[in-house]
Design an enzyme around this catalytic site. Structure first.
Site, PDB file in Angstrom:
ATOM      1  CE  LYS A   1       2.918  -1.214   4.172  1.00 37.05           C
ATOM      2  NZ  LYS A   1       3.775  -1.091   5.205  1.00 37.05           N
TER       3      LYS A   1
ATOM      4  CB  CYS B   1       1.946   4.035   6.768  1.00 39.48           C
ATOM      5  SG  CYS B   1       3.442   4.363   5.680  1.00 39.48           S
TER       6      CYS B   1
ATOM      7  NE  ARG C   1       4.883  11.829   5.254  1.00 40.90           N
ATOM      8  CZ  ARG C   1       5.345  10.812   4.233  1.00 40.90           C
ATOM      9  NH1 ARG C   1       5.057  11.179   3.177  1.00 40.90           N
ATOM     10  NH2 ARG C   1       6.471  10.421   4.673  1.00 40.90           N
TER      11      ARG C   1
ATOM     12  CB  THR D   1       1.466   1.086   0.762  1.00 42.45           C
ATOM     13  OG1 THR D   1       2.544   0.858   1.608  1.00 42.45           O
ATOM     14  CG2 THR D   1       0.298   0.319   1.387  1.00 42.45           C
TER      15      THR D   1
ATOM     16  CD  GLU E   1      10.426  -1.786   2.829  1.00 42.43           C
ATOM     17  OE1 GLU E   1      11.055  -2.386   1.864  1.00 42.43           O
ATOM     18  OE2 GLU E   1      10.831  -2.162   4.095  1.00 42.43           O
ATOM     19  CG  PHE E   2       6.213  -5.176   5.489  1.00 46.94           C
ATOM     20  CD1 PHE E   2       4.974  -5.322   5.756  1.00 46.94           C
ATOM     21  CD2 PHE E   2       6.641  -6.001   4.502  1.00 46.94           C
ATOM     22  CE1 PHE E   2       4.049  -5.915   5.064  1.00 46.94           C
ATOM     23  CE2 PHE E   2       5.614  -6.739   3.690  1.00 46.94           C
ATOM     24  CZ  PHE E   2       4.537  -6.766   3.900  1.00 46.94           C
TER      25      PHE E   2
END
Ligand code: NAD
Length: 439
Positions: A205, A261, A331, A121, A149-150
């Site tokens: 994204k 994310c 995380r 990302t 990427e999802f």
């Protein structure tokens, strides 16, 4: 197709393995020798349901291998996928050092006409930046594609094999066709492939993650209003989710969003917007509400014990450390913020997570006591905090919880239980956006 995947983490390993599963020849490379050693021994270095079986099969059938020899992996591949981390810098922007370093390596080692795919990302302008790096190395023959990427941790294999959509950021028709061909086995059921320019792909994204995070923060803010007014967020959620313009997804109130994310990507988009003189009011509010929600949970626990001074020295059990169920990823998990707040108040914490205890131990060492079983964490604790929505926490033996805890108090950060049922069982029960229940 010969593929090299650079960065063998949650995204790289899943993506590389799924490409191998559809018959491609894949080399996954990483600079982390211990990770590659484990993969070469047949171990998957993190918890992701269904991934181990797929890795074993594809390694066994000779389509998938692991190596620390990054250059040699790149030199044999038609397509190199960059899947390295893009963590937050101190100002919130995305740290692109690893991405740029790998782009240079691709410039040095890739065969003529190779394709460099940015799957990490990355902010708007990164594909352009990588193209500049390659041009400065006289490697204008390498095509750069932005292909965000999802996938979601916990369902990553399924998400990769049957994605909602594929985004291909390049205006080069031949390169776009190559990527479409690679992804064609994953979109046979008609899920769309969107071809667009680099910048739109990069922004897609961030916009997707920011909108999902915004929905969570929105519901968490509504949950705060519910708490003050004595309304029930569950009723509100169901009724607004039934509106087809809104839909039921991502409306669950909680102790806050986390993971590798949402927080970092919303921060990065916020920082990027400011850089280009756009004031990101909603993005900033999304982050602020999330932080407040985590702190409110800590405040609720301390208030129950009569404030920080009397909470000091008390023991509390924690169920769930991972940022969500079905992953060992901690995380930016909200559990860490709660743990930090309770530790700062001098509380003693007994923690249990089905798969994330080891990762928490790396962060907290002996500042926490790690239980090896769900109920083991409860012994002698004055309350239980539920922080991750693991399935095994959804229908526990409440009789056992009550008899094992020193006092029957539950703080539920995921609204897993029915307040009235817990009240009947003799618990004092706090949840998110619903009135506390106690006798
Ligand atoms: P990760 O930390 O699990 O994996 C990154 C890997 O890259 C690590 O194994 C690291 O050792 C390796 N690496 C770093 N520098 C390298 C270099 N120079 N050469 C080779 N390897 C190197 O990260 P992740 O969670 O897989 O995320 C990767 C990217 O994908 C990030 O940009 C992230 O935002 C994005 N993403 C993540 C998810 C997710 O759910 N984790 C989903 C979608 C997108």
């Amino acid at each position: 197709m010969k593929i090299c995947v650079i960065g063998t983490g949650y995204v790289g390993l899943v993506t590389g393995t799924c490409f191998a599963e559809t018959g491609n020849d894949v080399t996954c490379v990483d600079t982390d020798k211990s990770k590659i050693d484990r993969l070469q021994k047949g171990e998957v270095p993190f918890y992701e349901p269904g991934l181990g079986e797929l890795v074993t099969r594809n390694v066994g059938e000779g389509r998938l291998r692991f190596s620390t020899a990054v250059d040699s992996g790149i030199s044999e591949a038609v397509i190199s996928f960059i899947c390295v981390g893009t963590p937050s810098s101190s100002d919130g922007s995305a740290d692109l050092k690893a991405v740029e370093a790998v782009a240079e390596q691709v410039g040095k080692a890739a065969p003529k006409g190779a394709v460099l795919v940015l799957k990490s990302t990355v902010p708007v302008g990164t594909a352009e930046e990588c193209t500049k790096i390659l041009n400065s190395m006289k490697r204008a023959d390498i095509h750069v594609v932005s292909n965000p990427e999802f996938l979601r941790e916990g369902t990553a294999v399924q998400d990769c094999l049957i994605p909602d959509r594929i985004v291909i950021g390049t205006l080069d028709m031949a390169v776009s066709a190559l990527l479409r061909e690679l992804y064609s086995p994953f979109v046979r059921t008609g899920h769309p492939v969107f071809a667009m320019d680099h910048k739109s792909a990069e922004l897609t994204k961030y916009a997707a993650n920011a909108l999902l995070a915004l929905r969570i923060s929105f519901m968490n803010e509504i949950s705060m209003i519910c708490e003050k007014e004595g309304a029930d967020i569950a009723n509100v959620r169901e009724a607004i989710g039934a509106d087809h313009r809104i839909g039921p997804q991502y409306l669950f109130p909680s102790v806050g969003f986390g993971g590798s994310c949402f927080p970092k990507d919303v921060r990065a988009l916020t920082a990027h917007a400011r850089e280009i003189d756009v004031e990101p009011r909603l993005l900033q509010a999304t982050l602020d509400v999330n932080e407040a929600q985590k702190q409110a949970f800590v405040g609720r626990v301390l208030r129950h014990f009569g404030g920080e001074a009397s909470a000091k020295g008390k023991r509390v059990a924690i169920w769930g450390l991972a940022f969500k169920a079905k992953t060992d990823d901690i995380r930016e998990s909200p559990a860490l913020t709660v743990i930090d707040g309770l530790l700062a108040a001098g509380m003693k914490l007994h923690v249990f997570d089905p798969v994330a205890n080891a990762n928490a131990k790396v962060v907290y060492g002996d500042r926490l006591t790690y239980a090896s079983s769900t109920y083991g964490a409860l012994e002698g604790a004055a309350a239980l905090c539920v922080l991750t929505e693991w399935n095994q926490f959804r229908h526990p033996d409440f009789g056992k919880i009550k008899s094992t805890l020193a006092s029957p108090v539950i703080f539920d950060g995921r609204n897993l239980y029915d307040p009235q049922a817990l009240k009947k069982l003799g618990f004092t029960y706090y949840s998110i956006g619903r009135p506390p229940a106690s006798n």
